[in-house]
Write a protein that holds these residues in place. Structure first.
Motif, PDB file in Angstrom:
ATOM      1  N   ALA A 191       0.815  -1.216   0.000  1.00 15.05           N
ATOM      2  CA  ALA A 191       0.000   0.000   0.000  1.00 15.05           C
ATOM      3  C   ALA A 191       0.849   1.267   0.000  1.00 15.05           C
ATOM      4  N   GLY A 192       2.091   1.167   0.499  1.00 16.13           N
ATOM      5  CA  GLY A 192       2.949   2.335   0.586  1.00 16.13           C
ATOM      6  C   GLY A 192       3.783   2.603  -0.649  1.00 16.13           C
ATOM      7  N   ARG A 193       3.751   1.720  -1.642  1.00 18.40           N
ATOM      8  CA  ARG A 193       4.586   1.880  -2.835  1.00 18.40           C
ATOM      9  C   ARG A 193       4.326   3.188  -3.592  1.00 18.40           C
ATOM     10  N   PRO A 194       3.074   3.562  -3.842  1.00 20.87           N
ATOM     11  CA  PRO A 194       2.862   4.821  -4.578  1.00 20.87           C
ATOM     12  C   PRO A 194       3.445   6.038  -3.860  1.00 20.87           C
ATOM     13  N   ALA A 195       3.279   6.086  -2.539  1.00 20.88           N
ATOM     14  CA  ALA A 195       3.819   7.218  -1.781  1.00 20.88           C
ATOM     15  C   ALA A 195       5.349   7.199  -1.796  1.00 20.88           C
ATOM     16  N   LEU A 196       5.950   6.008  -1.712  1.00 23.50           N
ATOM     17  CA  LEU A 196       7.404   5.900  -1.784  1.00 23.50           C
ATOM     18  C   LEU A 196       7.906   6.385  -3.133  1.00 23.50           C
ATOM     19  N   LEU A 197       7.233   6.002  -4.185  1.00 25.80           N
ATOM     20  CA  LEU A 197       7.632   6.435  -5.520  1.00 25.80           C
ATOM     21  C   LEU A 197       7.574   7.959  -5.638  1.00 25.80           C
ATOM     22  N   ARG A 198       6.528   8.570  -5.133  1.00 17.65           N
ATOM     23  CA  ARG A 198       6.430  10.034  -5.169  1.00 17.65           C
ATOM     24  C   ARG A 198       7.565  10.685  -4.374  1.00 17.65           C
ATOM     25  N   THR A 199       7.902  10.091  -3.234  1.00 18.90           N
ATOM     26  CA  THR A 199       8.990  10.625  -2.411  1.00 18.90           C
ATOM     27  C   THR A 199      10.326  10.552  -3.141  1.00 18.90           C
ATOM     28  N   LEU A 200      10.582   9.462  -3.811  1.00 13.49           N
ATOM     29  CA  LEU A 200      11.833   9.310  -4.535  1.00 13.49           C
ATOM     30  C   LEU A 200      11.959  10.360  -5.634  1.00 13.49           C
TER      31      LEU A 200
ATOM     32  N   ALA B 293      10.183  13.315  -5.894  1.00 12.25           N
ATOM     33  CA  ALA B 293      10.049  14.709  -5.456  1.00 12.25           C
ATOM     34  C   ALA B 293      11.102  15.129  -4.438  1.00 12.25           C
ATOM     35  N   GLN B 294      11.634  14.183  -3.668  1.00 16.16           N
ATOM     36  CA  GLN B 294      12.550  14.537  -2.582  1.00 16.16           C
ATOM     37  C   GLN B 294      13.975  14.019  -2.808  1.00 16.16           C
ATOM     38  N   LEU B 295      14.102  12.713  -3.037  1.00 13.58           N
ATOM     39  CA  LEU B 295      15.442  12.145  -3.127  1.00 13.58           C
ATOM     40  C   LEU B 295      16.158  12.561  -4.408  1.00 13.58           C
ATOM     41  N   ALA B 296      15.485  12.491  -5.551  1.00  9.19           N
ATOM     42  CA  ALA B 296      16.140  12.825  -6.819  1.00  9.19           C
ATOM     43  C   ALA B 296      16.707  14.248  -6.829  1.00  9.19           C
ATOM     44  N   PRO B 297      15.956  15.275  -6.415  1.00 13.30           N
ATOM     45  CA  PRO B 297      16.552  16.626  -6.382  1.00 13.30           C
ATOM     46  C   PRO B 297      17.728  16.728  -5.418  1.00 13.30           C
ATOM     47  N   ARG B 298      17.653  16.037  -4.291  1.00 10.65           N
ATOM     48  CA  ARG B 298      18.755  16.069  -3.328  1.00 10.65           C
ATOM     49  C   ARG B 298      20.030  15.494  -3.951  1.00 10.65           C
ATOM     50  N   LEU B 299      19.894  14.389  -4.658  1.00 11.02           N
ATOM     51  CA  LEU B 299      21.058  13.770  -5.290  1.00 11.02           C
ATOM     52  C   LEU B 299      21.597  14.641  -6.423  1.00 11.02           C
TER      53      LEU B 299
ATOM     54  N   THR C 172      19.687  12.817   7.220  1.00  5.31           N
ATOM     55  CA  THR C 172      18.532  12.280   6.489  1.00  5.31           C
ATOM     56  C   THR C 172      18.832  10.824   6.157  1.00  5.31           C
ATOM     57  N   PRO C 173      18.469   9.875   7.022  1.00  4.61           N
ATOM     58  CA  PRO C 173      18.826   8.470   6.829  1.00  4.61           C
ATOM     59  C   PRO C 173      18.424   7.949   5.447  1.00  4.61           C
ATOM     60  N   ALA C 174      19.406   7.359   4.764  1.00  2.39           N
ATOM     61  CA  ALA C 174      19.199   6.838   3.410  1.00  2.39           C
ATOM     62  C   ALA C 174      18.739   7.929   2.449  1.00  2.39           C
ATOM     63  N   GLY C 175      19.040   9.185   2.795  1.00  3.92           N
ATOM     64  CA  GLY C 175      18.695  10.303   1.932  1.00  3.92           C
ATOM     65  C   GLY C 175      17.278  10.801   2.054  1.00  3.92           C
ATOM     66  N   LEU C 176      16.536  10.298   3.042  1.00  2.00           N
ATOM     67  CA  LEU C 176      15.123  10.653   3.191  1.00  2.00           C
ATOM     68  C   LEU C 176      14.887  11.387   4.507  1.00  2.00           C
ATOM     69  N   ALA C 177      14.005  12.371   4.461  1.00  2.00           N
ATOM     70  CA  ALA C 177      13.607  13.079   5.673  1.00  2.00           C
ATOM     71  C   ALA C 177      12.713  12.183   6.526  1.00  2.00           C
TER      72      ALA C 177
END
Length: 270
Positions: free
Chosen positions: A57-66, A68-74, A123-128
């Motif tokens: 159930a959490g996959r769609p939200a994880l994908l959005r986080t990657l 919107a959040q992780l990709a710009p950080r990297l 930010t553990p594993a690059g995530l807030a």
């Protein structure tokens, strides 16, 4: 799936593979011998492979986080020179046997690796903290890249197959096996046009990990992935003419075992 590829086309694959493999196998011994002597002249290189697990159930939200959040950080870290190369992969299907997302970070220097450790502390594993709500498990595996081929950017329209292994021999022997047995095959798949690129990583501290080595294959779209079995068969047929390669093929079961394979798409990379 029925193979409707014309026989003439499949014959062309075989001819292309055979011609390319002749050059590949002639160069393999030279490359392996030169690798150790060249190591001292290269900058320190290392990688970090981070896997993320979520509930279905959490996959769609994880994908959005990657995205919107992780990709710009990297992207920012790379622009600042604190990261050499990165890829974020997301598995095509929910699967309890493995990860939902995979982050591959490549560092050119020890300073870059230390910079990521500072990021991870905040930010553990690059995530807030709020982003981690959709993550049930993280595994961070310091690794050494031990071989690659093909396009540096993984080529056009890549579809990824990620293959983890455990191996039963000293790491030095496993790397020698990969160079003499695995890479002639993957180079043949590139020559046939089915594969864009490949990279092999070895876990630096493999004891107790879910994998000891990981082969990342970037296929040339879904068509390249669909051609996988035919191209593997043609490549192995050509390579079997080499007695040394054929002997390694016969003994590979004593060297390594393959674990759960994942198919994934590229979310971001640079």
């Amino acid at each position: 799936m029925i193979d409707r590829t014309p026989i003439q086309t499949r014959t062309t694959w075989g001819a292309r593979i055979a011609a390319a493999l002749l050059a590949i196998t002639m160069a393999a011994m030279h490359d392996a011998a030169a690798a150790d002597s060249d190591a001292a002249a290269r900058p320190t290189q290392s990688s970090l492979i981070v896997s993320y697990r979520s509930t279905p159930a959490g996959r769609p939200a994880l994908l959005r986080t990657l995205r919107a959040q992780l990709a710009p950080r990297l992207h920012t870290l790379q622009a600042q020179g604190r990261l050499t190369h990165y890829r974020i992969l997301f598995s095509r299907l929910a699967d309890a046997n493995s990860w939902d997302a995979l982050l591959i970070l490549d560092f050119r220097t020890s300073a870059q690796a230390a910079s990521w450790r500072a990021v991870d502390a905040e930010t553990p594993a690059g995530l807030a903290a709020t982003d981690l709500a959709n993550v049930t498990a993280v595994e961070s595996t310091p690794s050494d890249p031990v071989g690659k081929g093909g396009s540096a950017d993984d080529g056009p329209d890549p579809v990824y197959m990620v293959v983890p292994y455990d191996y039963f021999v000293p790491t030095k022997d496993y790397v020698a096996y990969a160079r003499s047995y695995v890479f002639p095959q993957t180079d043949g798949w590139i020559a046939a046009g089915a594969l864009n690129a490949y990279q092999l990583y070895v876990a630096r501290y493999g004891a107790g990990r879910n994998w000891m080595s990981m082969l990342v294959l970037a296929y040339h779209g879904d068509n390249g992935l669909d051609r996988r079995n035919d191209v593997i068969a043609a490549t192995r047929k050509a390579l079997n003419a080499n007695p040394d390669w054929a002997a390694r093929a016969a003994g590979k079961g004593h060297i390594r075992t393959e674990k759960a394979v994942m198919i994934a798409d590229l979310i971001a990379g640079g």
